[in-house]
Design an enzyme around this catalytic site. Structure first.
Site, short mmCIF file in Angstrom:
data_model
loop_
_atom_site.label_atom_id
_atom_site.label_comp_id
_atom_site.label_asym_id
_atom_site.label_seq_id
_atom_site.Cartn_x
_atom_site.Cartn_y
_atom_site.Cartn_z
N GLU A 52 0.83 -1.20 0.00
CA GLU A 52 0.00 0.00 0.00
C GLU A 52 0.86 1.24 0.00
O GLU A 52 2.02 1.20 0.41
CB GLU A 52 -0.93 0.05 1.22
CG GLU A 52 -2.19 -0.78 1.11
CD GLU A 52 -2.14 -1.99 2.02
OE1 GLU A 52 -3.15 -2.68 2.12
OE2 GLU A 52 -1.08 -2.24 2.62
N SER A 53 0.24 2.33 -0.44
CA SER A 53 0.85 3.65 -0.37
C SER A 53 -0.20 4.62 0.18
O SER A 53 -1.40 4.41 0.03
CB SER A 53 1.34 4.12 -1.74
OG SER A 53 2.42 3.32 -2.17
#
Length: 284
Positions: free
Chosen positions: A50-51
């Site tokens: 994820e970011s």
């Protein structure tokens, strides 16, 4: 740091002080000029589980935050929250933050201890529900596990503390270490049950656990350190009375991937929320 079309993208790892450990995340501290399509494209290009994409809120220390895997947006991500909080603390100093997530408000406190920054997130109100027998059996089939591979003292449940996770407990450390699953089959089940990860757990002692999190719905085989699942597991442990009402649990994750990390989970009497603490550091 990388820059794409004027967007500053920071690279941090969470739940480890070693850049080679923990769970990497991209962090964009000013995503005000990005639409959903561009955020997803950046997350896919980075390839991290994820970011995080932030925009400033109304008051000091207040931010709206969105999380993207390489394949989709997720409502809440613990490791990207820790990464973003550490990035903000490096830029502006430790202190109190509040992130407005799709799951609700998530306060985060960042302190410096012995030269390291440590962030503690406080989850939204959690809940735990039974996992249907047929769904649990399908998860086992996708994993290639037999029913006898499970620890009968830790029954399957679906736990939520911002995102939904199916908790399955392995009877042995060897079972946990041997992860080779049917990606498409598990992904289909997870979409049907609206799961973010499947949290696989082995109990080493009363308050020490080893965990792994397959994440096919995000487009990656496994998440190296999963703060949202750690918070959900804290709710699971409390719901099943596995630990006292006031407890601090240690979760080890990522060692089987060569990216060891440590997540600290705290339960407090009278407060249904779960606190998850970890270090973080910049990768580049």
């Amino acid at each position: 740091m990388t820059t794409t079309s004027g967007t500053e993208i920071l690279h941090y790892t969470a739940f480890s002080a070693d850049p080679a450990g923990g769970n990497p995340a991209g962090v964009v501290l000013d995503a005000s000029g990005l639409d959903e399509e561009r955020m997803l494209a950046i997350a896919a290009e980075l390839g991290y589980s994820e970011s995080a994409f932030l925009t400033e809120g109304a008051g000091p220390g207040s931010y709206a935050i969105r999380y993207f895997s390489p394949k989709a947006e997720v409502p809440f991500c613990g490791h990207a929250t820790v990464a973003a909080a550490v990035a903000l603390a490096e830029r502006y100093g430790p202190g109190e933050l509040e992130f407005a997530t799709a799951a609700g408000a998530v306060p985060v406190s960042v302190v410096r201890e012995g030269g390291e920054l440590r962030a503690t997130l406080t989850s939204v109100a959690p809940r735990v529900e039974d996992a249907g027998a047929a769904d649990a059996a399908e998860a086992l089939a996708a994993l290639g596990w037999a029913a006898a591979d499970l620890d009968p003292a830790l029954p399957p449940r679906i736990a939520y503390a911002g995102a939904r996770h199916l908790v399955l407990a392995a009877a042995t450390r060897a079972r946990l270490a041997d992860l080779d699953y049917d990606f498409a089959r598990l992904e289909a089940l997870m979409h049907r049950l609206d799961l973010t990860t499947v949290q696989l757990v082995w109990r080493e002692s009363d308050r020490t656990f080893h965990v792994r999190d397959p994440f096919p719905v995000g487009g990656v085989v496994e998440d190296p350190a999963t703060g949202a699942a750690a918070a959900a597991f804290g709710a699971y442990a409390r719901d099943l009375a596995l630990v006292p009402p006031a407890s601090v649990l240690t979760l080890h994750q990522g060692a089987d991937m060569g990216r060891p990390g440590t997540l600290t989970v705290e339960l407090r009497p009278g407060d249904p929320r779960v606190r998850v603490t970890g270090t973080g550091t910049r990768i580049s």
